[in-house]
Design an enzyme around this catalytic site. Structure first.
Site, short mmCIF file in Angstrom:
data_model
loop_
_atom_site.label_atom_id
_atom_site.label_comp_id
_atom_site.label_asym_id
_atom_site.label_seq_id
_atom_site.Cartn_x
_atom_site.Cartn_y
_atom_site.Cartn_z
N TYR A 6 14.33 2.96 -14.24
CA TYR A 6 13.11 2.15 -14.24
C TYR A 6 13.22 1.03 -15.26
O TYR A 6 13.07 -0.16 -14.95
CB TYR A 6 11.89 3.05 -14.52
CG TYR A 6 10.64 2.27 -14.85
CD1 TYR A 6 10.13 1.35 -13.96
CD2 TYR A 6 10.00 2.45 -16.09
CE1 TYR A 6 8.99 0.61 -14.27
CE2 TYR A 6 8.87 1.72 -16.40
CZ TYR A 6 8.37 0.80 -15.50
OH TYR A 6 7.26 0.07 -15.82
N LEU A 66 0.82 -1.23 0.00
CA LEU A 66 0.00 0.00 0.00
C LEU A 66 0.86 1.27 0.00
O LEU A 66 0.39 2.33 0.43
CB LEU A 66 -1.01 0.01 1.16
CG LEU A 66 -2.05 -1.11 1.16
CD1 LEU A 66 -3.06 -0.92 2.28
CD2 LEU A 66 -2.79 -1.20 -0.18
#
Ligand code: UDP
Length: 329
Positions: free
Chosen positions: A141, A33
């Site tokens: 990334y 989360l």
């Protein structure tokens, strides 16, 4: 089948969990989360909050649940952020996957489908891009995602694990129910940012450069509906369940749209004039990214069903109108 969806409270993960549950599959979700939302977790999924870098935690999930296959979305995914915080990407994307794989090998779970990206290619030598084309990421990334692919490859050689890597192009749109959609904080993706203008949250959309070598000078991308991506994950799990070999697939529509065209389509869908201003290029943006997804179509039997750009924007618009602040109350 019982499928473990890692990162199932995030954008693509939550849509995949919804599609799996709609098909009657048993779904377990793990999410820390950090960028996902509890509200995006399907009520029928069994949810474990925790981090895949925590070996005890991930072991406990595999001990409690009888998992047939894993779908792995638990990673950081912002190009710009990865340029300023590269080690965060190495830690979460690579160290997290290493811990996950150690636990999977120990628990004899040998099938995994995971999110890769068009960013593994970097500046393409040609479009449409094939899976066999050169991979030379231009940001951490893409680099960590490519390294993840290699980690899966070598682990599969040593331990017999089978994997499917799905290289997505530009994920967009929202679930047909309007109950889940795209919510990043901060938002950096084109379509949600454009729709903030008619939603009264932004005065204008910035066009990052209009001097690229494209038909109107703005960047070309291949926009693919998130539900079509979700379907590809399910097909990839089935492919592995049938005993097929590890593989890599591009997922896109094979059609490129310029930033200007996306803005124009958004004007049509929303009926708003959507003010646009041109600003300098964003660092690291290739001019054109278009997928060849022929391999996913022929091998997996994948068929994108929401390829129409206006239909994609309509679904996103429904979500953003009804959830102008994402999942925040
Ligand atoms: N873009 C833009 N203005 C924005 C955000 C994005 O012009 O405010 C452009 C960006 O340069 C790229 C395209 O829109 O060419 C898609 O960007 P996005 O960040 O959505 O996805 P990416 O292609 O980086 O994965």
């Amino acid at each position: 089948m019982t499928i473990l969806v890692l990162g199932g409270a995030g954008y693509i993960g939550s849509h995949t969990a919804y599609e799996l549950i709609e098909r009657g599959e048993d779904v377990v979700i793990v999410d820390n989360l950090e960028t996902g939302y509890k509200e995006a977790v399907h009520p029928k999924a069994r949810f474990y909050q925790g981090d895949i870098r925590n070996r005890e935690f991930i072991d406990s999930v595999f001990d409690c649940e009888k998992i047939d296959a894993v779908i792995h979305f638990a990673a950081n995914s912002l190009v710009g952020e990865s340029m300023v915080k590269p080690l965060k990407y190495y830690d979460n994307n690579l160290c997290g996957t290493k811990v996950l794989l150690e636990s999977m090998v120990e628990h004899k779970i040998d099938k995994i489908v995971f999110s890769s990206t068009a960013a593994t290619y970097g500046e393409p030598e040609r479009v449409p891009i094939l899976e066999t084309d050169r991979t030379m990421p231009t940001n951490p990334y893409g680099e960590t995602k490519l390294s993840m692919e290699k980690m899966f490859h070598w682990t599969s050689m040593a331990h017999g694990l089978k994997y499917v890597s799905l290289r997505y192009f530009n994920a967009c749109g929202a679930h047909k129910s309007g109950s889940i959609g795209e919510a990043h904080n901060p938002e950096s993706h084109l379509i949600p940012l454009i729709l903030q203008v008619p939603n009264g949250q932004r005065e204008a959309i910035s066009i990052f450069g209009d001097d690229y070598d494209t038909k109107d000078g703005t960047c070309v991308r291949d926009y693919i509906h998130v539900t079509d991506l979700a379907q590809a994950h399910i097909l990839a799990v089935e492919y592995l369940m049938k005993g097929n070999e590890s593989n890599i697939f591009n997922l896109g529509n094979g059609i490129g749209f310029t930033v200007q065209e996306v803005i124009e389509a958004s004007r049509k869908v929303t009926g708003d004039p959507i003010k646009a201003v041109t600003v300098p290029r964003r660092a690291g943006d290739p001019a054109k990214l278009i997928a060849s997804s022929e391999k996913a179509k022929s091998v997996l039997g994948w068929k994108p069903e929401h390829a129409d750009l206006e239909e994609i924007i309509e679904s996103a618009w429904r979500w953003h109108q009804s959830h102008p602040r994402g999942y925040a109350k």
